[in-house]
Design a protein around this motif. Structure first.
Motif, PDB file in Angstrom:
ATOM      1  N   ASN A 346      -5.149  38.576 -21.141  1.00  0.00           N
ATOM      2  CA  ASN A 346      -5.328  38.289 -19.730  1.00  0.00           C
ATOM      3  C   ASN A 346      -4.962  39.551 -18.961  1.00  0.00           C
ATOM      4  N   GLY A 347      -5.963  40.348 -18.617  1.00  0.00           N
ATOM      5  CA  GLY A 347      -5.650  41.620 -17.985  1.00  0.00           C
ATOM      6  C   GLY A 347      -6.865  42.294 -17.388  1.00  0.00           C
ATOM      7  N   GLU A 348      -6.708  43.560 -17.059  1.00  0.00           N
ATOM      8  CA  GLU A 348      -7.766  44.302 -16.396  1.00  0.00           C
ATOM      9  C   GLU A 348      -7.727  45.767 -16.803  1.00  0.00           C
ATOM     10  N   THR A 349      -8.860  46.435 -16.650  1.00  0.00           N
ATOM     11  CA  THR A 349      -8.944  47.872 -16.868  1.00  0.00           C
ATOM     12  C   THR A 349      -9.508  48.530 -15.618  1.00  0.00           C
ATOM     13  N   ASN A 350      -9.038  49.747 -15.349  1.00  0.00           N
ATOM     14  CA  ASN A 350      -9.550  50.562 -14.249  1.00  0.00           C
ATOM     15  C   ASN A 350      -9.844  51.958 -14.792  1.00  0.00           C
ATOM     16  N   SER A 351     -11.025  52.474 -14.489  1.00  0.00           N
ATOM     17  CA  SER A 351     -11.418  53.785 -15.004  1.00  0.00           C
ATOM     18  C   SER A 351     -12.065  54.609 -13.894  1.00  0.00           C
ATOM     19  N   PHE A 352     -11.717  55.903 -13.863  1.00  0.00           N
ATOM     20  CA  PHE A 352     -12.343  56.860 -12.955  1.00  0.00           C
ATOM     21  C   PHE A 352     -12.874  58.028 -13.783  1.00  0.00           C
ATOM     22  N   ALA A 353     -14.077  58.471 -13.476  1.00  0.00           N
ATOM     23  CA  ALA A 353     -14.648  59.630 -14.157  1.00  0.00           C
ATOM     24  C   ALA A 353     -15.329  60.522 -13.123  1.00  0.00           C
ATOM     25  N   LEU A 354     -14.977  61.789 -13.133  1.00  0.00           N
ATOM     26  CA  LEU A 354     -15.574  62.777 -12.228  1.00  0.00           C
ATOM     27  C   LEU A 354     -15.998  63.969 -13.074  1.00  0.00           C
ATOM     28  N   ASP A 355     -17.300  64.128 -13.254  1.00  0.00           N
ATOM     29  CA  ASP A 355     -17.831  65.178 -14.112  1.00  0.00           C
ATOM     30  C   ASP A 355     -18.657  66.133 -13.262  1.00  0.00           C
ATOM     31  N   ASN A 356     -18.302  67.413 -13.296  1.00  0.00           N
ATOM     32  CA  ASN A 356     -18.940  68.437 -12.476  1.00  0.00           C
ATOM     33  C   ASN A 356     -19.684  69.426 -13.361  1.00  0.00           C
ATOM     34  N   GLY A 374     -18.749  73.415 -16.874  1.00  0.00           N
ATOM     35  CA  GLY A 374     -18.377  72.088 -16.423  1.00  0.00           C
ATOM     36  C   GLY A 374     -16.893  71.871 -16.299  1.00  0.00           C
ATOM     37  N   VAL A 375     -16.536  70.970 -15.391  1.00  0.00           N
ATOM     38  CA  VAL A 375     -15.165  70.484 -15.213  1.00  0.00           C
ATOM     39  C   VAL A 375     -15.233  68.967 -15.212  1.00  0.00           C
ATOM     40  N   ASP A 376     -14.431  68.331 -16.072  1.00  0.00           N
ATOM     41  CA  ASP A 376     -14.516  66.885 -16.285  1.00  0.00           C
ATOM     42  C   ASP A 376     -13.119  66.283 -16.147  1.00  0.00           C
ATOM     43  N   LEU A 377     -12.983  65.252 -15.307  1.00  0.00           N
ATOM     44  CA  LEU A 377     -11.719  64.551 -15.116  1.00  0.00           C
ATOM     45  C   LEU A 377     -11.930  63.065 -15.379  1.00  0.00           C
ATOM     46  N   GLN A 378     -11.039  62.466 -16.178  1.00  0.00           N
ATOM     47  CA  GLN A 378     -11.136  61.048 -16.493  1.00  0.00           C
ATOM     48  C   GLN A 378      -9.755  60.410 -16.439  1.00  0.00           C
ATOM     49  N   HIS A 379      -9.727  59.170 -15.973  1.00  0.00           N
ATOM     50  CA  HIS A 379      -8.486  58.400 -15.958  1.00  0.00           C
ATOM     51  C   HIS A 379      -8.825  56.955 -16.320  1.00  0.00           C
ATOM     52  N   HIS A 380      -8.047  56.377 -17.249  1.00  0.00           N
ATOM     53  CA  HIS A 380      -8.292  55.003 -17.677  1.00  0.00           C
ATOM     54  C   HIS A 380      -6.958  54.286 -17.838  1.00  0.00           C
ATOM     55  N   ARG A 381      -6.928  53.028 -17.374  1.00  0.00           N
ATOM     56  CA  ARG A 381      -5.725  52.222 -17.525  1.00  0.00           C
ATOM     57  C   ARG A 381      -6.091  50.795 -17.899  1.00  0.00           C
ATOM     58  N   THR A 382      -5.413  50.258 -18.921  1.00  0.00           N
ATOM     59  CA  THR A 382      -5.518  48.854 -19.298  1.00  0.00           C
ATOM     60  C   THR A 382      -4.164  48.200 -19.065  1.00  0.00           C
ATOM     61  N   LYS A 383      -4.168  47.076 -18.346  1.00  0.00           N
ATOM     62  CA  LYS A 383      -2.919  46.392 -18.048  1.00  0.00           C
ATOM     63  C   LYS A 383      -3.141  44.891 -18.141  1.00  0.00           C
ATOM     64  N   GLY A 384      -2.260  44.195 -18.898  1.00  0.00           N
ATOM     65  CA  GLY A 384      -2.425  42.757 -19.001  1.00  0.00           C
ATOM     66  C   GLY A 384      -1.386  42.110 -19.889  1.00  0.00           C
ATOM     67  N   LEU A 385      -1.581  40.812 -20.132  1.00  0.00           N
ATOM     68  CA  LEU A 385      -0.693  40.017 -20.965  1.00  0.00           C
ATOM     69  C   LEU A 385      -1.357  39.744 -22.299  1.00  0.00           C
ATOM     70  N   GLU A 386      -0.546  39.690 -23.359  1.00  0.00           N
ATOM     71  CA  GLU A 386      -1.040  39.334 -24.679  1.00  0.00           C
ATOM     72  C   GLU A 386       0.011  38.499 -25.391  1.00  0.00           C
ATOM     73  N   GLU A 387      -0.416  37.806 -26.443  1.00  0.00           N
ATOM     74  CA  GLU A 387       0.463  36.866 -27.137  1.00  0.00           C
ATOM     75  C   GLU A 387       1.717  37.559 -27.673  1.00  0.00           C
ATOM     76  N   ASN A 388       2.838  36.896 -27.602  1.00  0.00           N
ATOM     77  CA  ASN A 388       4.138  37.415 -28.028  1.00  0.00           C
ATOM     78  C   ASN A 388       4.625  36.648 -29.257  1.00  0.00           C
ATOM     79  N   PRO A 389       5.033  37.341 -30.338  1.00  0.00           N
ATOM     80  CA  PRO A 389       5.119  38.794 -30.479  1.00  0.00           C
ATOM     81  C   PRO A 389       3.811  39.421 -30.921  1.00  0.00           C
ATOM     82  N   ALA A 390       2.873  38.615 -31.378  1.00  0.00           N
ATOM     83  CA  ALA A 390       1.544  39.095 -31.758  1.00  0.00           C
ATOM     84  C   ALA A 390       0.616  37.907 -31.584  1.00  0.00           C
ATOM     85  N   ASP A 391      -0.677  38.095 -31.883  1.00  0.00           N
ATOM     86  CA  ASP A 391      -1.584  36.961 -31.799  1.00  0.00           C
ATOM     87  C   ASP A 391      -1.059  35.823 -32.663  1.00  0.00           C
ATOM     88  N   SER A 392      -1.013  34.623 -32.080  1.00  0.00           N
ATOM     89  CA  SER A 392      -0.384  33.478 -32.739  1.00  0.00           C
ATOM     90  C   SER A 392      -1.076  33.149 -34.056  1.00  0.00           C
TER      91      SER A 392
END
Length: 706
Positions: A346-356, A374-392
């Motif tokens: 249960n979560g989300e990802t956000n990504s930015f990419a700027l390629d010149n 070329g100059v290339d910039l990328q940023h990625h983040r995944t944030k969320g909840l997952e089963e504890n301590p691992a998938d049941s």
């Protein structure tokens, strides 16, 4: 779902739009461009002309010392794929859907390895179950750049690049409204309109939309999709163009979990065979929701006759809720009860990419020069909840031969119970490449790229925070000879690196990047006596720092190596007036030493032989005005199970596809597509688990176009 996410989404969209309209540098990268252009002369005879800018510069594909394949918009129309991996079934070097017909993930292997997926040259990041899905109706083509490509795109697997190109405004106004019905309760309504937004056509728009509902391959699974993709092209001046792009995709349904035990599928069981439509999950409890947003722009400016400057930006947002149960692996022929586990995300990802990118082209009496910076910039983040301590692993049990649902233990989805997980990747890159063409016969290129990548993996609940910074230099080089008789032999070398975001339990630190390198030798042939071409390539790819399971410690560590060698043959040409053949053959010998200490063995999931052929026939040449027919045969050869668990062989299979299209009037068209016509029941691959291949699909389309 987290209550604040809609607000975050709106804020992110506003931020991306403001950024796209702000002053910015006019340096950019261009996505892999490889397309088959079909033109008609006065005799209405189609001429195949292949063009490509596979190295982020405008370069004909037949003059590129690297293998590039393309699925054109007409191919997408003729074959009517419902998923991206279905669109690549007839592409050389590609294993499509090795895990069967999964309704929430595209599965693609290229030259024995995973391939990174891009949308118009911008990376669609994948972290475990957080993946992107692309709607084929919204694409004008799909390009496959094979082998390591870090020189162009930075960190990525060694299989290559699958670049989906979104539909954009056309120079000539056009429109299409479509309706599809099919088996598995398929119902689709689609819209595609491109027109001028002002009188002189210097501003053009396109709106692509789709609503679709269908059942999955397994009993009790389903999916409902809403998709919309607006775009706007602006001719700012004779030298400057700006294209604004956006897409929104929403999926809701019950996930198709394709994991089956070997007993009852690949091997005999005392209780018979497990029906391919059996759902070993919990259809009344499993749940799947996905919301994807992509917003960006492409800006290009011709500075003068030598320099072209451009920039590409993309923001991607992906919100996922997944609750998917599955049965444990089993090869005991005397067992009819399987225990089950469940995956929760249960979560989300956000990504930015700027390629010149800046491209300079100049020439002398003997040499044509092309410089790419070329100059290339990328940023990625995944944030969320997952089963504890691992998938049941204590979800319940089920009889795969006579399933009865309801025997399960619901999981606790509260934030107090589930782990929070945040994974971040940041990449900053500089790249350069020089290409020359000497005396219109010799093509040479050399390039290098430096990437600085920072990776973080944090869980407050688990008390873990690990980070790692890597600096990687990637090389690319190639040489090609263009002979007068149409034969163009070439040789090339390329490198890749793939940054992992998971933690090595044996060291307690993040894994080192996987490193890949490829040597490729081939020949591209464009004969003068046939309207078409044939390309042949031999490749050798080695991936180092691969993950293997240490049999002594039972932990996964980086001490492995995967090697894939093979031959690809791909050709497109007209056998007669109106009769076009697309054919390919692939031999892949993929080896791994992740074998539980048993030496080097065949890698799982990868068949040694792939053969495909598709015929398109314009039946008006035979007096059947308005009729077009297509038929294809796909052979997927034998493959092996995961060598850590068994030495079993998965049999090969031959599948037959059909298409018939009829233009009722100039505006109205009807089309029928049938895949796996004989409805063959087969196991597509095994990798610890086994997976059934897709059953017969029938799609009837009606389109009104103008």
């Amino acid at each position: 779902m987290v209550a604040t996410r809609p607000t975050r989404l709106r804020q992110a969209i506003r931020t991306a739009l403001c950024f796209s309209l702000a002053p910015f540098s006019l340096l950019t990268s261009q996505s892999v461009m490889a397309e088959e252009v079909v033109q008609k002369d006065s005799q209405a005879v189609e001429t195949i002309v292949v063009t490509a800018s596979a190295l982020k510069v405008d370069t004909p594909a037949q003059e590129t010392p690297k293998a590039v394949s393309v699925v054109t918009e007409q191919d997408l129309i003729n074959r009517a794929p419902q998923k991206l991996d279905e669109a690549l079934r007839y592409t050389s070097g590609v294993v499509s859907q090795p895990y069967g017909a999964d309704n929430d993930t595209d599965w693609i292997k290229v030259r024995g390895f995973d391939a990174a997926t891009y949308l118009d040259g911008s990376r669609l990041f994948k972290d475990g179950y957080y993946t992107w899905l692309l709607e084929p109706y919204g694409l004008e083509k799909v390009e496959v750049l094979k082998g390591p490509a870090s020189i162009l795109y930075g960190e990525a697997p060694p299989g290559g690049v699958v670049n989906a190109v979104q539909k954009k405004p056309t120079d000539v106004p056009q429109g299409n409204v479509g309706l599809q019905v099919g088996n598995n309760n398929l119902r689709t309504l689609s819209l595609d309109i491109s027109d001028y937004a002002n009188e002189d056509g210097s501003v053009r728009y396109r709106l692509v939309g789709l609503m679709k509902e269908n059942d999955g391959e397994l009993n009790g699974t389903e999916n409902s999709r809403f998709y919309i993709a607006p775009s706007l092209a602006i001719d700012v001046s004779d030298r400057t163009t700006l294209t604004l792009l956006a897409s929104y995709l929403e999926d809701k349904g019950v996930p198709t979990n394709p994991f089956f035990p070997a007993a009852g599928t690949l091997i005999d069981s005392d209780f018979g065979t497990i029906d391919p439509s059996t759902n070993l999950g919990e259809p009344g409890y499993d749940k799947y929701e996905r919301t994807q947003v992509s917003i960006g722009y492409q800006l290009e400016h011709a500075l003068d006759d030598t320099w072209t400057l451009s920039q590409k930006f993309n923001y991607g947002y992906n919100d996922l809720y997944l609750r998917s149960s599955y049965a444990f692996w089993n090869d005991d022929a005397t067992t009819d009860t399987l225990y089950r586990g469940i995956v929760f995300r249960n979560g989300e990802t956000n990504s930015f990419a700027l390629d010149n990118r800046a491209v300079a082209k100049w020439q002398s009496s003997r040499v044509e020069n092309t410089m790419l910076l070329g100059v290339d910039l990328q940023h990625h983040r995944t944030k969320g909840l997952e089963e504890n301590p691992a998938d049941s692993w204590s979800f319940g049990s089920i009889n795969p031969f006579n399933p009865v649902y309801g025997n399960y233990t619901p999981i606790d989805e509260s934030s107090d119970y589930a782990y929070d997980r945040e994974i971040t990747k940041q990449q900053a890159s500089l790249y350069a490449q020089y290409q020359l063409k000497l005396d219109q016969q010799w093509v040479g290129l050399v390039g290098g790229r430096y990437d600085a990548v920072k990776t973080e993996n944090e869980s407050v609940a688990a008390g873990k925070h690990k980070d790692r910074t890597d600096g990687q230099f990637s090389l690319n080089a190639g040489l090609m000879y263009l002979s007068d008789n149409g034969l163009s032999p070439y040789a090339s070398y390329s490198q890749s690196f793939d940054v992992l975001s998971t933690i090595d339990n044996s060291t307690g630190e993040l894994y080192k990047p996987l490193e890949g390198e490829q040597v490729e030798v081939g020949v591209k042939y464009t004969p003068s006596f046939i309207n078409g071409y044939v390309n042949v390539a031999w490749f050798d790819i080695t991936e180092k720092n691969s993950l293997i399971l240490d049999p002594n410690t039972n932990s996964t560590t980086q001490a492995g190596e995967v090697n894939s060698q093979g031959i690809e043959v791909e050709g497109i040409g007209y056998l007669a007036d109106g009769l076009k053949l697309t054919a390919s053959y692939t031999f892949t010998d993929a080896k791994t030493d992740n074998t539980d200490g048993n030496g080097t063995k065949d890698a799982p999931l990868i068949p040694k032989h792939l053969v495909s052929a598709w015929l398109d026939y314009d039946a008006s040449k035979a007096g059947l005005t308005g009729w077009d027919f297509g038929t294809g045969v796909r052979y997927v050869g034998e493959s092996k199970d995961d060598p850590r668990w068994s030495d079993r062989t998965i049999p090969g299979v031959t599948l037959w596809d059909l298409m018939a299209s009829y233009d009722i009037t100039k505006q109205w068209n009807a089309q029928l597509n049938v895949n796996n016509v004989l409805d063959k029941e087969y196991v597509s691959a095994c990798n610890y688990y086994c997976y059934y291949g897709q059953s017969r699909s029938v799609v009837l389309s009606a389109n009104y176009r103008w």
